[in-house]
Structures are given as structure tokens and as C-alpha cells.
Design a protein around this motif. Structure first.
Motif, PDB file in Angstrom:
ATOM      1  N   UNK A 229      28.242  27.594  73.789  1.00 21.23           N
ATOM      2  CA  UNK A 229      28.451  27.201  72.401  1.00 21.23           C
ATOM      3  C   UNK A 229      28.459  28.398  71.452  1.00 21.23           C
ATOM      4  N   UNK A 230      28.235  29.595  71.969  1.00 23.52           N
ATOM      5  CA  UNK A 230      28.173  30.797  71.138  1.00 23.52           C
ATOM      6  C   UNK A 230      29.572  31.361  70.894  1.00 23.52           C
ATOM      7  N   UNK A 231      29.659  32.287  69.959  1.00 23.07           N
ATOM      8  CA  UNK A 231      30.924  32.984  69.723  1.00 23.07           C
ATOM      9  C   UNK A 231      31.347  33.738  70.974  1.00 23.07           C
ATOM     10  N   UNK A 232      32.646  33.901  71.139  1.00 22.97           N
ATOM     11  CA  UNK A 232      33.175  34.591  72.310  1.00 22.97           C
ATOM     12  C   UNK A 232      32.605  35.997  72.438  1.00 22.97           C
ATOM     13  N   UNK A 233      32.386  36.677  71.317  1.00 24.28           N
ATOM     14  CA  UNK A 233      31.846  38.038  71.367  1.00 24.28           C
ATOM     15  C   UNK A 233      30.441  38.050  71.945  1.00 24.28           C
ATOM     16  N   UNK A 234      29.640  37.061  71.595  1.00 27.09           N
ATOM     17  CA  UNK A 234      28.275  36.962  72.130  1.00 27.09           C
ATOM     18  C   UNK A 234      28.327  36.647  73.616  1.00 27.09           C
ATOM     19  N   UNK A 235      29.174  35.713  73.997  1.00 26.02           N
ATOM     20  CA  UNK A 235      29.309  35.354  75.403  1.00 26.02           C
ATOM     21  C   UNK A 235      29.724  36.560  76.230  1.00 26.02           C
ATOM     22  N   UNK A 236      30.700  37.312  75.741  1.00 24.64           N
ATOM     23  CA  UNK A 236      31.186  38.483  76.471  1.00 24.64           C
ATOM     24  C   UNK A 236      30.104  39.555  76.574  1.00 24.64           C
ATOM     25  N   UNK A 237      29.356  39.734  75.500  1.00 25.27           N
ATOM     26  CA  UNK A 237      28.295  40.744  75.512  1.00 25.27           C
ATOM     27  C   UNK A 237      27.226  40.421  76.546  1.00 25.27           C
ATOM     28  N   UNK A 238      26.782  39.180  76.555  1.00 23.19           N
ATOM     29  CA  UNK A 238      25.746  38.769  77.505  1.00 23.19           C
ATOM     30  C   UNK A 238      26.259  38.876  78.941  1.00 23.19           C
ATOM     31  N   UNK A 239      27.481  38.408  79.159  1.00 27.68           N
ATOM     32  CA  UNK A 239      28.075  38.432  80.495  1.00 27.68           C
ATOM     33  C   UNK A 239      28.273  39.857  80.992  1.00 27.68           C
ATOM     34  N   UNK A 240      28.872  40.686  80.174  1.00 26.76           N
ATOM     35  CA  UNK A 240      29.229  42.036  80.610  1.00 26.76           C
ATOM     36  C   UNK A 240      28.004  42.911  80.826  1.00 26.76           C
ATOM     37  N   UNK A 241      26.953  42.695  80.037  1.00 24.82           N
ATOM     38  CA  UNK A 241      25.734  43.482  80.216  1.00 24.82           C
ATOM     39  C   UNK A 241      25.089  43.181  81.563  1.00 24.82           C
ATOM     40  N   UNK A 242      25.066  41.911  81.942  1.00 23.28           N
ATOM     41  CA  UNK A 242      24.465  41.541  83.226  1.00 23.28           C
ATOM     42  C   UNK A 242      25.326  42.016  84.393  1.00 23.28           C
ATOM     43  N   UNK A 243      26.648  41.917  84.260  1.00 27.09           N
ATOM     44  CA  UNK A 243      27.539  42.389  85.317  1.00 27.09           C
ATOM     45  C   UNK A 243      27.430  43.902  85.494  1.00 27.09           C
ATOM     46  N   UNK A 244      27.288  44.632  84.386  1.00 27.09           N
ATOM     47  CA  UNK A 244      27.134  46.088  84.473  1.00 27.09           C
ATOM     48  C   UNK A 244      25.826  46.452  85.162  1.00 27.09           C
ATOM     49  N   UNK A 245      24.773  45.706  84.883  1.00 33.90           N
ATOM     50  CA  UNK A 245      23.486  45.952  85.522  1.00 33.90           C
ATOM     51  C   UNK A 245      23.569  45.697  87.025  1.00 33.90           C
TER      52      UNK A 245
ATOM     53  N   UNK B  14      27.545  37.414  90.501  1.00 38.46           N
ATOM     54  CA  UNK B  14      28.553  37.650  89.458  1.00 38.46           C
ATOM     55  C   UNK B  14      29.147  36.326  88.981  1.00 38.46           C
ATOM     56  N   UNK B  15      29.456  35.426  89.911  1.00 39.06           N
ATOM     57  CA  UNK B  15      29.962  34.111  89.511  1.00 39.06           C
ATOM     58  C   UNK B  15      28.922  33.362  88.667  1.00 39.06           C
ATOM     59  N   UNK B  16      27.663  33.454  89.069  1.00 40.29           N
ATOM     60  CA  UNK B  16      26.597  32.788  88.328  1.00 40.29           C
ATOM     61  C   UNK B  16      26.451  33.379  86.926  1.00 40.29           C
ATOM     62  N   UNK B  17      26.720  34.659  86.785  1.00 39.28           N
ATOM     63  CA  UNK B  17      26.686  35.297  85.468  1.00 39.28           C
ATOM     64  C   UNK B  17      27.767  34.712  84.562  1.00 39.28           C
ATOM     65  N   UNK B  18      28.948  34.495  85.114  1.00 37.94           N
ATOM     66  CA  UNK B  18      30.011  33.835  84.355  1.00 37.94           C
ATOM     67  C   UNK B  18      29.618  32.399  84.012  1.00 37.94           C
ATOM     68  N   UNK B  19      29.005  31.705  84.959  1.00 41.39           N
ATOM     69  CA  UNK B  19      28.536  30.357  84.696  1.00 41.39           C
ATOM     70  C   UNK B  19      27.595  30.341  83.493  1.00 41.39           C
ATOM     71  N   UNK B  20      26.655  31.260  83.457  1.00 40.73           N
ATOM     72  CA  UNK B  20      25.695  31.332  82.359  1.00 40.73           C
ATOM     73  C   UNK B  20      26.414  31.540  81.027  1.00 40.73           C
ATOM     74  N   UNK B  21      27.443  32.372  81.030  1.00 41.41           N
ATOM     75  CA  UNK B  21      28.201  32.622  79.803  1.00 41.41           C
ATOM     76  C   UNK B  21      29.014  31.405  79.383  1.00 41.41           C
TER      77      UNK B  21
END
Length: 300
Positions: free
Chosen positions: A153-169, A212-219
Motif C-alpha cells: 500500500x506504500x508509494x512505489x519509491x518506498x517499496x523499491x527502497x525497501x526491496x532493493x536494500x534487502x536484495x543488496x544485503x 529474493x522472491x520472498x523479498x519481492x513478496x514483502x514489497x
């Protein structure tokens, strides 16, 4: 230093002893399979099955203490979510909750389970909520432990930030690195070395692609929307550890309000409270099944 090494070795030996009692099984599901662990005592036929869904950095093995404590009175099953353990991943790089809910339905069908009670921890709460919203007639009760709400339900920018930070980690640290650097966040300061070793053991065994798939699910997920759909159809309850810093009590209480569900705070527990406070959480699960869900939990 030697005491720490000895304690960690003893903790691993204890976990492996438990795991041997609840050996990994596999069920054919569509073109793939789901791995899981199961307990069923002598009186298990008198109650509906209880299904336990783990979080993003975990697996079926995290529930062994609940399998032991609760399996005497009912059939208890803990799955490795798609992409975890030996379970086949869902299709697509950026799945949604409905993808996991469909696998859950097919797995229950394969095991001959028409109706059950569900416990979802963290990301497992998202999968449980999606299943309950899609097939409420199959869920006698839904207990969410430290539920992750998702960022759908968040803005796309927030979703991308959360997703990409976890994927980078994940890319930087890998499973072993995540286990060493992130596992402590899962527990309260009161957790003993046994609990810490068990969380590290589970996190070190994640499959990068599945994670990684689960990270996308979370986003992509919006648990609140699914819970709103369940109101009036599925009995629900929400619980959280008092010292959970990942899904804090105030966030979990908001989800409980949306679900119009009882809300429980467990003292001296963090995010993976059911690992560090197994008796408290097993008691909570049993109480919820027999009291909160009492009108629907028993078999007809």
C-alpha cells in the motif's frame, strides 16, 4: 570463548536431535514439491490440523519446539515455504501473496487436509492472510505472530527502497553472512545462546533465490487488506513479543484492530519469540486454538 563454542555446539546438537524426531518429508505439489515436518500424537485425530508458516529468514525447522509441545493433541505441520528448504520456488521473479497461497492450498490438498487452523509468523502471516482471504471456508482460525504487513500500500519509491536494500544485503552477505550479522535482531536481549544458535542455523540455510522472491513478496504484499476481507469470515488473533524491533507491538496492534482480533503481547520476547520463549508461545497457541477459536476449531 571456549564456553561460547561449547554452548553453540551443544545447542546445535540439541536442535539436530529434535530434527531427527521430526524428519523432513516431501509432498508432490503440481510440477514441484513442498518439504515439511510433522508431528501427530495419539489423540491427534480429535482436532483439526494446525499448520505453521515461518518467516523470511527461517524454515520449517524453526518450529520444532512447537511440534513437540503441540503434536500430542493434534496433527501439526510446518512447511518450508516455496523457495525454502527443498520446496520448489513459485514462478516469476516478483511474486505476490496469492502465488504462495495457491501453493499452500495445493499442498494441503496433497495431504488430504480440507480445513485447518493457521499460524503465520512474520512473512508467513502474509501467506496465511492471503490464503484465508481467498479460501476462508478452509481456515478455522488464523493466529498471526509478529506479522509483517508488507509494503503493497506504500508509494512505489518506498517499496523499491525497501526491496532493493534487502536484495543488496543478500548479494553482499549471502546466507551465512546474513546469519552472522542479522540473526541477533530476531531476538530480545533476554534470549539465551541456544535460541541464538537456532536462529543462526535456520538463517544460514536460506536459499538465495527463494529469499529474493520472498523479498519481492514483502514489497508487493498488503496484509491489512487481506485481513479486512477476512473479518466476519475467519476467527483471528494477533500476538507479538514486547521487545520485537522488526514488527513492533504498535504496528501489530494496528493489524489486530483491522482484523477486529484479540491482541497479545508476550513479555521478554523479540521477533522470533516462539524460539526464545517456546513455552509461552506454545501456551498462547494452545489457548488461542481452544478458547478464541473454540467454536470452529474442533472437527464436526
Amino acid at each position: 570463548m571456549n564456553d561460547t563454542i561449547d554452548t553453540a555446539a551443544s545447542s546445535t546438537a540439541t536442535l539436530e536431535t529434535w530434527l531427527a524426531r521430526f524428519a523432513l518429508r516431501s509432498a508432490r505439489v503440481g510440477d514441484g514439491s513442498v518439504s515439511y515436518r510433522e508431528a501427530a500424537g495419539e489423540s491427534a485425530s480429535d482436532a483439526l490440523p494446525l499448520v505453521l508458516l515461518h518467516g523470511i529468514g527461517s524454515g520449517a525447522a524453526s518450529w520444532v519446539q512447537q511440534l513437540e509441545a503441540l503434536g500430542g493433541a493434534r496433527r501439526v505441520l510446518a512447511w518450508d515455504a516455496p523457495g525454502y528448504g527443498a520446496s520448489t520456488p513459485v514462478a516469476g521473479a516478483s511474486p505476490v501473496a496469492a502465488n504462495y497461497a495457491r501453493v499452500l492450498a495445493d499442498w494441503l490438498d496433497a495431504l488430504g487436509i480440507a480445513r485447518c487452523t493457521l499460524v503465520g509468523h512474520s512473512l508467513g502471516a502474509i501467506m496465511a492472510g492471503a490464503f484465508a482471504a481467498a479460501q476462508p471456508e478452509r481456515v478455522a482460525g488464523l493466529l498471526l505472530i509478529s506479522p509483517a504487513g508488507g509494503y503493497g500500500a506504500a508509494d512505489e519509491s518506498v517499496r523499491a527502497e525497501k526491496r532493493d536494500a534487502r536484495l543488496a544485503m543478500l548479494a553482499e552477505l549471502g546466507a551465512q553472512g546474513l546469519a552472522q550479522t542479522r540473526s541477533a535482531n530476531m531476538l530480545s536481549p533476554h534470549a539465551d545462546e541456544t535460541a541464538r544458535a537456532w536462529v543462526r542455523w535456520n538463517m544460514a540455510r536460506i536459499v538465495p533465490h527463494g529469499y529474493a522472491q520472498a523479498t519481492h513478496l514483502l514489497a508487493n504484499a498488503d496484509l491489512a487488506a487481506d485481513l479486512a476481507r477476512c473479518v466476519g469470515q475467519v476467527p483471528m488473533a494477533v500476538a507479538v513479543g514486547a521487545q520485537d524491533t522488526i514488527t513492533p507491538p504498535e504496528a501489530c496492534e494496528r493489524l489486530a484492530q483491522i482484523a477486529r482480533a484479540p491482541f497479545h503481547v508476550v513479555p521478554r520476547a523479540g521477533h522470533a519469540g516462539y524460539i526464545e520463549q517456546p513455552l509461552a508461545y506454545s501456551t498462547l497457541i494452545e489457548f488461542t486454538l481452544t478458547r478464541t477459536f473454540s467454536t470452529t476449531e474442533r472437527k464436526a
